[in-house]
Scaffold this active site. Structure first.
Site, PDB file in Angstrom:
ATOM      1  N   TRP A 101     -31.421 -47.004 -29.561  1.00  0.00           N
ATOM      2  CA  TRP A 101     -31.641 -48.145 -28.489  1.00  0.00           C
ATOM      3  C   TRP A 101     -31.926 -47.853 -27.092  1.00  0.00           C
ATOM      4  O   TRP A 101     -32.929 -48.537 -26.657  1.00  0.00           O
ATOM      5  CB  TRP A 101     -30.320 -49.062 -28.482  1.00  0.00           C
ATOM      6  CG  TRP A 101     -30.046 -49.439 -29.930  1.00  0.00           C
ATOM      7  CD1 TRP A 101     -28.668 -49.100 -30.534  1.00  0.00           C
ATOM      8  CD2 TRP A 101     -30.542 -50.315 -30.839  1.00  0.00           C
ATOM      9  NE1 TRP A 101     -28.815 -49.510 -31.791  1.00  0.00           N
ATOM     10  CE2 TRP A 101     -29.796 -50.387 -31.879  1.00  0.00           C
ATOM     11  CE3 TRP A 101     -31.688 -51.029 -30.582  1.00  0.00           C
ATOM     12  CZ2 TRP A 101     -30.337 -51.137 -32.996  1.00  0.00           C
ATOM     13  CZ3 TRP A 101     -32.081 -51.860 -31.601  1.00  0.00           C
ATOM     14  CH2 TRP A 101     -31.657 -52.070 -32.882  1.00  0.00           C
ATOM     15  N   ASP A 169     -26.924 -50.988 -20.852  1.00  0.00           N
ATOM     16  CA  ASP A 169     -26.898 -51.700 -22.021  1.00  0.00           C
ATOM     17  C   ASP A 169     -25.578 -51.346 -22.605  1.00  0.00           C
ATOM     18  O   ASP A 169     -25.007 -50.267 -23.094  1.00  0.00           O
ATOM     19  CB  ASP A 169     -27.841 -51.151 -22.810  1.00  0.00           C
ATOM     20  CG  ASP A 169     -27.817 -51.589 -24.690  1.00  0.00           C
ATOM     21  OD1 ASP A 169     -26.850 -52.652 -24.725  1.00  0.00           O
ATOM     22  OD2 ASP A 169     -28.696 -51.483 -25.260  1.00  0.00           O
ATOM     23  N   LYS A 193     -21.401 -58.033 -31.260  1.00  0.00           N
ATOM     24  CA  LYS A 193     -20.487 -56.959 -31.403  1.00  0.00           C
ATOM     25  C   LYS A 193     -19.068 -57.474 -31.141  1.00  0.00           C
ATOM     26  O   LYS A 193     -18.230 -57.491 -32.009  1.00  0.00           O
ATOM     27  CB  LYS A 193     -20.876 -55.645 -31.133  1.00  0.00           C
ATOM     28  CG  LYS A 193     -22.220 -55.103 -31.853  1.00  0.00           C
ATOM     29  CD  LYS A 193     -23.202 -54.309 -31.101  1.00  0.00           C
ATOM     30  CE  LYS A 193     -24.510 -54.271 -31.672  1.00  0.00           C
ATOM     31  NZ  LYS A 193     -24.653 -54.368 -32.861  1.00  0.00           N
TER      32      LYS A 193
END
Ligand code: PMP
Length: 359
Positions: A101, A169, A193
């Protein structure tokens, strides 16, 4: 209903209480005779849903609404990879590369301007968190990924950005533990999540930093467009934001981030102990214990055949979502906030039995 033990990396497990309140709101929201999905996003009830979610978010982060703005946007965390440089990259940007990511975020930044990767663990397939780096004093920001969902590493400490704006992030560990959130200039996280369903991304921006964001450009990609319109420039993801609000209330009710952290440490310790106690059979994929994620626990077995067998038998035992990401293989158990201790205990018991039968 018999709930499965859900270890999916995302979308991940949500609290059953939140699912139940959502079920009611989906059919009849606040006894209004219509679904939360059937109402104008500009109605006072939905505006209130957004306001409550925003204020709960700031409360959990211990931030003041005069200093920080909360946005709920579409496009997933992946759109933030692009929006961050689109709005803030003027001279150069610094990134720490700790996984898939981060790499995707770096790719977008490079498309927009000069981008420095000041530290990376790519050469060892991201099995540690780099600790040494020099931040460039000319950079517009330092970006990092607090928890690496695929590789099972996390930053134990918030990196020292040396007075450069800090952007994170937090998609896979937001609200999983107490942090000094005031150290951040911008935090973003996809909901799916630790907060709710896919479809909404939480963005928290320090107001003084927001002022420096670009004024002109593609409207939907400017933070200022969304902040001026209170996240309602276009039709926002109402249902996901409703669920986020319910999840934040649930966190508050069980004791806030302190208690959540306590529970997450207990769950992850139990699982890591189960891995570490079977030396030569289970092998954790992260080198340094301090870098181990408390959300995504990754490990291997001696052979791929045994890993396949492990997963097949686990599925039969009601344990779901344990397959490691295709880029590293092995096993991954994602034990997000809403994953109950009983699920971790069931997994540990299964691991003990599997070890005895296959060692
Ligand atoms: N960052 C992290 C840490 C992630 O785990 C993910 C998704 N798994 C993303 C970003 C991408 O999120 P999205 O699918 O919401 O774009």
């Amino acid at each position: 209903m018999n709930r499965i033990h859900n270890f999916s990396a995302g979308p991940g497990v949500l609290p059953i209480d939140v699912l139940n309140s959502t079920k009611n709101a989906v059919v009849d929201f606040n006894n209004l005779g219509m679904s939360v999905m059937e109402m104008s996003h500009r109605s006072k009830e939905i505006v209130e849903v957004f306001d409550v979610a925003k204020s709960n978010c700031l409360k959990l982060m211990n931030l003041d609404k005069n200093d920080y703005t909360v946005l709920f946007l579409g496009g997933g965390a992946s759109l933030q990879f692009a929006m961050v440089p689109y709005n803030f990259l003027k001279n150069e940007s610094d990134y720490i590369n700790t996984g898939e990511w981060s790499r995707k975020a770096i790719k977008e930044s490079k498309f927009i301007g000069e981008t420095n990767v000041i530290a990376s663990s790519e050469d060892s397939n991201y099995n540690f968190i780099p600790k040494d780096y020099n931040v460039n004093s000319n950079s517009d920001y330092l970006h990092y990924t607090s928890n690496n969902t695929i590789f099972g590493t996390r930053f134990f400490e918030i990196p020292d950005s040396k007075n450069i704006p800090l952007i994170c992030d937090m998609s896979s560990d937001i609200f999983s533990r107490k942090l000094d959130f005031s150290k951040f200039d911008l935090i973003y996280a996809g909901a799916q999540k630790n907060m709710g369903p896919a479809g909404a991304t939480l963005v928290v921006i320090k107001n003084s930093y927001l002022e420096t964001a670009n004024e002109t450009g593609l409207s939907m990609l400017l933070y200022k467009t969304h902040s001026k319109a209170d996240s309602m420039y276009n039709t926002p993801p109402v249902l996901p934001v409703y669920v986020i609000g319910e999840t934040l209330k649930w966190i508050e009710n069980i004791g806030g981030l302190e208690e959540i952290e306590n529970l997450n440490n207990k769950k992850s310790n139990l699982l890591y102990n189960a891995i570490d106690s079977k030396v030569g059979f289970y092998k954790g994929s992260v080198i340094d214990k301090i870098d181990r994620s408390i959300m995504n626990i990754t490990w291997n077995l001696p052979t791929e055949e045994l890993e396949e067998k492990f997963m097949k038998e686990a599925t039969k035992s009601n344990l779901s979502g344990l397959k490691g990401h295709r880029s590293i293989g092995g096993i991954r158990a994602s034990i997000y906030n809403a994953c109950p201790m009983e699920s971790v205990e069931a997994l540990v018991e299964f691991m003990e039995n599997f070890y005895s039968n296959n060692k």
